[in-house]
Write an enzyme that holds these catalytic residues in place. Structure first.
Site, mmCIF file in Angstrom:
data_model
loop_
_atom_site.group_PDB
_atom_site.id
_atom_site.type_symbol
_atom_site.label_atom_id
_atom_site.label_comp_id
_atom_site.label_asym_id
_atom_site.label_seq_id
_atom_site.Cartn_x
_atom_site.Cartn_y
_atom_site.Cartn_z
ATOM 1 N N GLU A 23 -8.097 -5.583 5.412
ATOM 2 C CA GLU A 23 -8.023 -5.233 3.990
ATOM 3 C C GLU A 23 -6.808 -5.878 3.323
ATOM 4 O O GLU A 23 -6.873 -6.269 2.160
ATOM 5 C CB GLU A 23 -7.985 -3.708 3.841
ATOM 6 C CG GLU A 23 -9.348 -3.084 4.122
ATOM 7 C CD GLU A 23 -9.289 -1.610 4.484
ATOM 8 O OE1 GLU A 23 -8.934 -1.308 5.644
ATOM 9 O OE2 GLU A 23 -9.585 -0.781 3.633
ATOM 10 N N HIS B 104 -13.705 2.218 0.615
ATOM 11 C CA HIS B 104 -13.607 1.165 1.647
ATOM 12 C C HIS B 104 -14.134 -0.167 1.110
ATOM 13 O O HIS B 104 -14.509 -1.042 1.894
ATOM 14 C CB HIS B 104 -14.453 1.502 2.908
ATOM 15 C CG HIS B 104 -13.919 2.623 3.738
ATOM 16 N ND1 HIS B 104 -14.750 3.479 4.427
ATOM 17 C CD2 HIS B 104 -12.652 3.010 4.015
ATOM 18 C CE1 HIS B 104 -14.019 4.363 5.088
ATOM 19 N NE2 HIS B 104 -12.751 4.107 4.846
ATOM 20 N N ASN C 138 0.871 -1.174 0.000
ATOM 21 C CA ASN C 138 0.000 0.000 0.000
ATOM 22 C C ASN C 138 0.905 1.221 0.000
ATOM 23 O O ASN C 138 1.479 1.586 1.020
ATOM 24 C CB ASN C 138 -0.895 -0.027 1.249
ATOM 25 C CG ASN C 138 -1.869 1.137 1.275
ATOM 26 O OD1 ASN C 138 -1.806 2.025 0.418
ATOM 27 N ND2 ASN C 138 -2.745 1.143 2.248
ATOM 28 N N ARG D 41 -14.198 14.931 8.531
ATOM 29 C CA ARG D 41 -14.979 15.207 7.315
ATOM 30 C C ARG D 41 -16.441 15.460 7.664
ATOM 31 O O ARG D 41 -16.996 14.793 8.544
ATOM 32 C CB ARG D 41 -14.909 14.022 6.345
ATOM 33 C CG ARG D 41 -13.532 13.803 5.775
ATOM 34 C CD ARG D 41 -13.558 12.739 4.689
ATOM 35 N NE ARG D 41 -12.230 12.183 4.516
ATOM 36 C CZ ARG D 41 -11.965 10.891 4.412
ATOM 37 N NH1 ARG D 41 -12.936 9.996 4.429
ATOM 38 N NH2 ARG D 41 -10.724 10.472 4.268
ATOM 39 N N ARG E 247 -2.780 -2.135 -3.274
ATOM 40 C CA ARG E 247 -4.005 -1.393 -3.018
ATOM 41 C C ARG E 247 -4.015 -0.188 -3.954
ATOM 42 O O ARG E 247 -3.056 0.577 -4.009
ATOM 43 C CB ARG E 247 -4.032 -0.903 -1.568
ATOM 44 C CG ARG E 247 -5.249 -0.070 -1.327
ATOM 45 C CD ARG E 247 -5.223 0.602 0.015
ATOM 46 N NE ARG E 247 -6.470 1.306 0.212
ATOM 47 C CZ ARG E 247 -6.573 2.462 0.846
ATOM 48 N NH1 ARG E 247 -5.509 3.035 1.364
ATOM 49 N NH2 ARG E 247 -7.747 3.045 0.991
#
Ligand code: ADP
Length: 402
Positions: free
Chosen positions: A384, A180, A7, A241, A91
């Site tokens: 993940e 996600h 990643n 956010r 990723r």
């Protein structure tokens, strides 16, 4: 079969080496502060010992080279040579509409990732750098791109379109993509395994509640709607956010605050959410603590956070026509029992009952609803990296068979 999961971020490289026969992580680590004089590699060897190597790592190529050196190091390594790695899984944040599944990387795929990079300018270019660096350093190994957006490519146009003039979709591909996806897919699969059912017969609502947060409605293993949108800004209230708001607020603020679009973008992404409302922190643990001590803005932030999650779960129950299970994952979902309790409070009318004792767990796969609850509620830690490793391994096996 051994798969290296990579990643690559703007100044970091995260990696995990998986042995697929028993899904064991043989070694893992991160390179941090690439391009900075204080850069370092943190590497965990097969015994679980972690070492930190501090040295100047001028760019990602040097960083990846260091990772490969330590993976094959006689003392701290997990393998003797790169020959023992079957493939590399990367990723990649955004696959746009171009990528509907994980993909074996070739020149065309690299071009494709480049082409959709304008949709994720903060992530895709760095993911691409990771791919290019690996191609240079280990050209003989196959590489696979696993996209965060792919799981949501099954959404119907009625769910992914925004009610703007149609030409914006045609000209700029403005639509909901969702993110996600690797996490939502992983916990959906695990939920089916743990429930002893086939994913193809389940209706699930998966709640990835971390610093960034999203909820997905999953029907028969396919994402039918998700809370994040064209960017990860839409949907739930997050650490920093804002999530959903009336779009008319944007031109109003640009005018009244006399700020430029980039500044407002930054405010909505980094100065809003839990942090923006409380003025204290983006970490829900701090918010809870302050609320318990009587801080009213922290209490408001907490109430808004829970309200928004309940609203999405409620709408997805309607869209799915009920649910077999609600799944909680990521930092908050895995660890904060009181938040799970608040989200699932007063749902007796739906016959959802949380088992107080089971709900006390942290980071453990567990059903936290009572036996007589009509909808099961699960905590399933996300993984993940393992999902990326599995997607990579499956694709390599399929290619070998073809
Ligand atoms: P990211 O989206 O950056 O990967 P995480 O999934 O780690 O973030 O989630 C961060 C949030 O999860 C924080 O708001 C924090 O309150 C919560 N969290 C993370 N770890 C724990 C923990 N061990 N105990 C309680 N809460 C946690």
């Amino acid at each position: 079969m051994q798969i290296l999961v990579v990643n690559n971020g703007s100044s970091s490289i995260k990696y995990q080496l998986y042995r697929m026969s028993d899904r064991q992580v043989l070694a893992k680590g991160t390179v941090e502060r690439v391009g900075n004089s204080s850069s370092f590699l943190k590497h965990q060897d097969p015994t679980g010992e972690t070492i930190t190597i501090t040295q100047v790592i001028p760019d990602h190529k040097h960083g990846m080279k260091l990772v490969l050196d330590y993976l094959t190091d006689p003392q701290y390594g997990a393998i003797q040579s790169m020959n023992e790695i079957t493939a590399i899984g990367h990723r990649v944040v955004h696959g746009g509409e171009l990528f509907k599944e994980s993909t074996l990387i070739d020149d065309n795929v690299i071009e494709g990732i480049q082409a959709v990079s304008q949709l994720a300018p903060l992530h895709n270019p760095h993911n691409l750098t990771g791919i290019k660096v690996c191609t240079e350093l280990i050209p003989e190994k196959p590489q696979v791109a696993v996209f965060d957006t792919v799981f949501h490519q099954t959404m119907d146009a009625s769910a992914f379109m925004y009610a703007l003039p149609y030409r914006y979709y045609q000209d700029y591909k403005i639509r909901k993509y969702g993110f996600h996806g690797t996490s939502h897919k992983y916990v959906s699969q695990r939920a089916a395994e743990l429930m002893g059912k086939s994913l193809s017969e389940l209706k699930l609502i998966t709640c990835h509640l971390g610093n960034g947060a999203s909820i997905t409605a999953v029907k028969n293993g396919k994402s039918v709607d998700t809370s994040m949108g064209f960017t990860p800004l839409e949907g739930l209230m997050m650490g920093t956010r804002c999530g959903d708001l009336d779009p008319a607020i944007i031109p109003y603020l640009l005018k009244t605050e006399k700020i430029d679009p980039a500044s407002l973008d930054r405010i909505m992404n980094y100065e809003s959410g839990l942090y923006g409302i409380s003025g204290l922190s983006n970490d829900l643990r701090d918010i809870e603590k302050a609320a318990a001590e009587g801080n009213q803005r922290a209490q408001l932030a907490l109430d808004m956070y829970i309200h928004r999650i309940r609203k999405y779960i409620g709408s997805y129950l309607f869209i799915l026509g009920g649910a077999d299970a609600i799944v909680f994952t990521a930092g908050v979902g895995e660890n904060q029992s009181n938040i799970r309790q608040k989200i699932c409070a007063d749902l007796q009318w739906l016959n959802i009952h949380i088992d107080q004792e089971s709900n006390q767990i942290r980071s453990e796969e567990k059903c936290i609803s009572t036996k007589d609850s009509s909808i099961e509620v699960w905590v399933i830690p996300t993984n993940e990296e393992l999902m990326i490793a599995e997607e990579t391994a499956n694709l390599i096996a399929e290619t070998a068979l073809a």
